[in-house]
Design a protein around this motif. Structure first.
Motif, PDB file in Angstrom:
ATOM      1  N   LYS A 130     -27.330   2.352   8.932  1.00  0.00           N
ATOM      2  CA  LYS A 130     -27.637   0.968   9.333  1.00  0.00           C
ATOM      3  C   LYS A 130     -26.747   0.690  10.539  1.00  0.00           C
ATOM      4  O   LYS A 130     -25.519   0.585  10.411  1.00  0.00           O
ATOM      5  N   LEU A 131     -27.353   0.632  11.726  1.00  0.00           N
ATOM      6  CA  LEU A 131     -26.563   0.508  12.952  1.00  0.00           C
ATOM      7  C   LEU A 131     -25.864  -0.843  13.032  1.00  0.00           C
ATOM      8  O   LEU A 131     -26.431  -1.869  12.652  1.00  0.00           O
ATOM      9  N   GLN A 132     -24.668  -0.816  13.571  1.00  0.00           N
ATOM     10  CA  GLN A 132     -23.937  -2.047  13.852  1.00  0.00           C
ATOM     11  C   GLN A 132     -24.192  -2.396  15.315  1.00  0.00           C
ATOM     12  O   GLN A 132     -23.819  -1.612  16.193  1.00  0.00           O
ATOM     13  N   GLY A 133     -24.820  -3.516  15.563  1.00  0.00           N
ATOM     14  CA  GLY A 133     -25.133  -3.897  16.939  1.00  0.00           C
ATOM     15  C   GLY A 133     -26.421  -4.702  16.957  1.00  0.00           C
ATOM     16  O   GLY A 133     -26.962  -5.054  15.912  1.00  0.00           O
ATOM     17  N   THR A 134     -26.911  -4.980  18.165  1.00  0.00           N
ATOM     18  CA  THR A 134     -28.152  -5.735  18.306  1.00  0.00           C
ATOM     19  C   THR A 134     -29.180  -4.852  18.982  1.00  0.00           C
ATOM     20  O   THR A 134     -28.897  -4.225  19.999  1.00  0.00           O
ATOM     21  N   ARG A 135     -30.388  -4.810  18.410  1.00  0.00           N
ATOM     22  CA  ARG A 135     -31.427  -3.965  18.973  1.00  0.00           C
ATOM     23  C   ARG A 135     -32.459  -4.834  19.686  1.00  0.00           C
ATOM     24  O   ARG A 135     -32.818  -5.914  19.212  1.00  0.00           O
ATOM     25  N   HIS A 136     -32.887  -4.385  20.863  1.00  0.00           N
ATOM     26  CA  HIS A 136     -33.942  -5.087  21.604  1.00  0.00           C
ATOM     27  C   HIS A 136     -35.105  -4.124  21.822  1.00  0.00           C
ATOM     28  O   HIS A 136     -34.884  -2.972  22.211  1.00  0.00           O
ATOM     29  N   ASP A 137     -36.319  -4.599  21.594  1.00  0.00           N
ATOM     30  CA  ASP A 137     -37.501  -3.782  21.891  1.00  0.00           C
ATOM     31  C   ASP A 137     -37.904  -4.055  23.337  1.00  0.00           C
ATOM     32  O   ASP A 137     -38.704  -4.940  23.622  1.00  0.00           O
ATOM     33  N   ALA A 138     -37.356  -3.270  24.250  1.00  0.00           N
ATOM     34  CA  ALA A 138     -37.591  -3.513  25.669  1.00  0.00           C
ATOM     35  C   ALA A 138     -38.934  -2.952  26.141  1.00  0.00           C
ATOM     36  O   ALA A 138     -39.282  -3.082  27.310  1.00  0.00           O
ATOM     37  N   PHE A 175     -42.655  -1.952  11.450  1.00  0.00           N
ATOM     38  CA  PHE A 175     -41.787  -0.772  11.576  1.00  0.00           C
ATOM     39  C   PHE A 175     -42.099   0.288  10.521  1.00  0.00           C
ATOM     40  O   PHE A 175     -42.797   0.018   9.549  1.00  0.00           O
ATOM     41  N   GLY A 176     -41.503   1.468  10.721  1.00  0.00           N
ATOM     42  CA  GLY A 176     -41.378   2.416   9.627  1.00  0.00           C
ATOM     43  C   GLY A 176     -40.215   1.919   8.780  1.00  0.00           C
ATOM     44  O   GLY A 176     -39.214   1.447   9.323  1.00  0.00           O
ATOM     45  N   VAL A 177     -40.349   1.997   7.455  1.00  0.00           N
ATOM     46  CA  VAL A 177     -39.319   1.423   6.577  1.00  0.00           C
ATOM     47  C   VAL A 177     -38.852   2.502   5.595  1.00  0.00           C
ATOM     48  O   VAL A 177     -39.669   3.273   5.087  1.00  0.00           O
ATOM     49  N   ILE A 178     -37.538   2.558   5.346  1.00  0.00           N
ATOM     50  CA  ILE A 178     -37.037   3.598   4.432  1.00  0.00           C
ATOM     51  C   ILE A 178     -36.867   3.064   3.016  1.00  0.00           C
ATOM     52  O   ILE A 178     -36.577   1.887   2.791  1.00  0.00           O
ATOM     53  N   ASP A 179     -37.033   3.993   2.064  1.00  0.00           N
ATOM     54  CA  ASP A 179     -36.686   3.762   0.673  1.00  0.00           C
ATOM     55  C   ASP A 179     -35.448   4.626   0.475  1.00  0.00           C
ATOM     56  O   ASP A 179     -35.521   5.849   0.653  1.00  0.00           O
ATOM     57  N   ALA A 180     -34.305   4.018   0.192  1.00  0.00           N
ATOM     58  CA  ALA A 180     -33.081   4.801   0.258  1.00  0.00           C
ATOM     59  C   ALA A 180     -31.998   4.259  -0.667  1.00  0.00           C
ATOM     60  O   ALA A 180     -32.053   3.122  -1.117  1.00  0.00           O
ATOM     61  N   GLU A 181     -31.008   5.132  -0.883  1.00  0.00           N
ATOM     62  CA  GLU A 181     -29.898   4.771  -1.765  1.00  0.00           C
ATOM     63  C   GLU A 181     -28.620   4.802  -0.935  1.00  0.00           C
ATOM     64  O   GLU A 181     -28.365   5.796  -0.220  1.00  0.00           O
ATOM     65  N   ASP A 216     -35.406  -3.555   3.448  1.00  0.00           N
ATOM     66  CA  ASP A 216     -35.462  -4.311   4.703  1.00  0.00           C
ATOM     67  C   ASP A 216     -34.876  -3.481   5.845  1.00  0.00           C
ATOM     68  O   ASP A 216     -34.461  -4.021   6.870  1.00  0.00           O
ATOM     69  N   LEU A 217     -34.859  -2.153   5.660  1.00  0.00           N
ATOM     70  CA  LEU A 217     -34.279  -1.282   6.691  1.00  0.00           C
ATOM     71  C   LEU A 217     -35.379  -0.608   7.507  1.00  0.00           C
ATOM     72  O   LEU A 217     -36.111   0.254   7.015  1.00  0.00           O
ATOM     73  N   ALA A 218     -35.477  -1.031   8.757  1.00  0.00           N
ATOM     74  CA  ALA A 218     -36.526  -0.547   9.654  1.00  0.00           C
ATOM     75  C   ALA A 218     -35.990   0.606  10.497  1.00  0.00           C
ATOM     76  O   ALA A 218     -34.862   0.551  10.994  1.00  0.00           O
ATOM     77  N   ALA A 223     -26.771  16.910   8.082  1.00  0.00           N
ATOM     78  CA  ALA A 223     -28.198  16.756   7.765  1.00  0.00           C
ATOM     79  C   ALA A 223     -28.798  15.750   8.750  1.00  0.00           C
ATOM     80  O   ALA A 223     -28.067  14.976   9.372  1.00  0.00           O
ATOM     81  N   PRO A 224     -30.127  15.765   8.890  1.00  0.00           N
ATOM     82  CA  PRO A 224     -30.761  14.831   9.826  1.00  0.00           C
ATOM     83  C   PRO A 224     -30.428  13.368   9.517  1.00  0.00           C
ATOM     84  O   PRO A 224     -30.183  13.009   8.360  1.00  0.00           O
ATOM     85  N   VAL A 225     -30.431  12.557  10.574  1.00  0.00           N
ATOM     86  CA  VAL A 225     -30.061  11.142  10.440  1.00  0.00           C
ATOM     87  C   VAL A 225     -31.058  10.293  11.231  1.00  0.00           C
ATOM     88  O   VAL A 225     -31.357  10.614  12.385  1.00  0.00           O
ATOM     89  N   VAL A 226     -31.553   9.224  10.620  1.00  0.00           N
ATOM     90  CA  VAL A 226     -32.366   8.269  11.391  1.00  0.00           C
ATOM     91  C   VAL A 226     -31.596   6.961  11.506  1.00  0.00           C
ATOM     92  O   VAL A 226     -30.801   6.619  10.639  1.00  0.00           O
ATOM     93  N   ALA A 227     -31.880   6.244  12.585  1.00  0.00           N
ATOM     94  CA  ALA A 227     -31.236   4.941  12.784  1.00  0.00           C
ATOM     95  C   ALA A 227     -32.105   3.859  12.155  1.00  0.00           C
ATOM     96  O   ALA A 227     -33.330   3.899  12.281  1.00  0.00           O
ATOM     97  N   THR A 228     -31.470   2.927  11.497  1.00  0.00           N
ATOM     98  CA  THR A 228     -32.212   1.776  10.966  1.00  0.00           C
ATOM     99  C   THR A 228     -31.463   0.491  11.295  1.00  0.00           C
ATOM    100  O   THR A 228     -30.277   0.528  11.612  1.00  0.00           O
ATOM    101  N   MET A 229     -32.210  -0.604  11.205  1.00  0.00           N
ATOM    102  CA  MET A 229     -31.591  -1.924  11.331  1.00  0.00           C
ATOM    103  C   MET A 229     -32.260  -2.846  10.333  1.00  0.00           C
ATOM    104  O   MET A 229     -33.436  -2.669  10.008  1.00  0.00           O
ATOM    105  N   GLN A 230     -31.486  -3.823   9.874  1.00  0.00           N
ATOM    106  CA  GLN A 230     -32.022  -4.772   8.920  1.00  0.00           C
ATOM    107  C   GLN A 230     -33.001  -5.704   9.624  1.00  0.00           C
ATOM    108  O   GLN A 230     -32.689  -6.238  10.684  1.00  0.00           O
TER     109      GLN A 230
END
Ligand code: UTP
Length: 289
Positions: free
Chosen positions: A248-256, A171-177, A201-203, A155-162
């Motif tokens: 919820k991605l493991q890593g560090t995200r930068h808005d370049a 950000f766009g924020v998810i409501d999720a279980e 808190d998942l963007a 199924a489709p998957v979106v990436a999020t980060m805390q």
């Protein structure tokens, strides 16, 4: 075997207004992270995640991106002649990285509209979308983390980060279980909520895996904020018809795509380099801040 992801789409037709004047005549995806354009960094992430076929959605000034992934006959010839074998191989390897094609988004009518340009490329296959200005520094490539979830849930998957605190409102924020550690079934999503209204808190960040039914959802999406076709609106329509997951991605995200985010990403990446790290560290220590 479960279906996997071989195709990736890179929207690169935005105006890059946050990075003017650098983006006046050159796409922001060509800004270099130390010495590598953002678009190459993200194509490499895709290839490391199993992608072999790439579509880049370009706007005006597409030639810099096309030339970057093309063979540079003159440069290669000169490097060879001068015996600069390592540089020759570095330059040549860029044109061998993946099968790359291009299509043009004639007007910047939003990310949803840009992704719609990939309809023929995707055909009946699932595909990934990567926004090159979202740089994710991760041990397991960000897209690979998502492909693993796609293969399991189909199924489709979106990436999020805390994102902590008020910053969530950008950000766009998810409501999720949560269905397993770091994997969520998405119930809803909201674009740029007030801090008090944020459902979690998942963007959402710039990595997606879509199935071809996203195109029907984009067709049904009316222009939203700024008269643009927003991909979040199309995803919300799709949510009514099928399950949708978030990682919820493991890593560090930068808005370049943002000047400060770009500077931070540049410093972080340079500090990790064998050839630059110690010199830059010495310089930073010497600053009288
Ligand atoms: P951004 O929201 O970062 O917009 O787009 P932007 O226009 O590029 O940059 P700013 O905000 O004006 O500085 C997210 C991604 O979607 C692509 C952009 O190239 C970027 O990779 N995009 C956006 C398109 O390809 N087409 C569009 O119409 C809009």
């Amino acid at each position: 075997m479960a279906q996997t992801i071989r195709k990736a789409v890179f929207p690169a037709a935005g105006l890059g207004t946050r990075f003017l004047p650098a983006t006046k005549a050159s796409p922001k995806e060509m800004l270099p992270l130390v010495d590598k354009p953002l678009i190459q960094v993200s194509v490499e992430e895709a290839v490391a995640s199993g992608i072999d076929s790439v579509l880049i959605i370009t706007g005006r000034d597409k030639s810099a991106i096309e030339n970057h992934f093309d063979i540079s006959f003159e440069l290669e010839h000169l490097l060879k002649e001068k015996g600069k074998t390592e540089l020759f191989e570095l330059v040549r390897s860029i044109s061998d990285i993946a099968k790359i094609s291009y299509t043009r988004q004639k007007e910047a009518l939003g990310l949803g509209h840009a992704i719609y340009q990939a309809k023929d490329f995707a055909g009946d296959q699932p595909f990934a979308v990567l926004l090159a200005d979202d740089v994710v520094d991760a041990e397991t490539p960000a897209l690979k983390q998502m492909v693993n979830v796609f293969e399991k849930y189909n199924a489709p998957v979106v990436a999020t980060m805390q994102v902590e605190g008020e910053a969530i409102s950008r950000f766009g924020v998810i409501d999720a279980e949560e269905v397993e550690p770091n994997v969520f079934r998405v119930k809803d999503m909201v674009e740029k909520p007030a801090f008090a209204d944020a459902p979690s808190d998942l963007a959402i960040i710039g990595r997606y895996i879509f199935t071809p039914d996203i195109f029907g959802a984009i067709e049904r999406t009316k222009p939203g904020a700024g008269g643009e076709i927003q991909i979040t609106d199309a995803m919300r329509l799709m949510l009514k018809d099928r399950p949708f997951y978030a990682v919820k991605l493991q890593g560090t995200r930068h808005d370049a795509g943002d000047k400060l985010g770009f500077l931070i990403a540049t410093v972080e990446f340079a500090l990790k380099r064998d050839d630059l790290g110690s010199g830059l560290r010495d310089y930073l220590r010497s600053l009288d801040l």
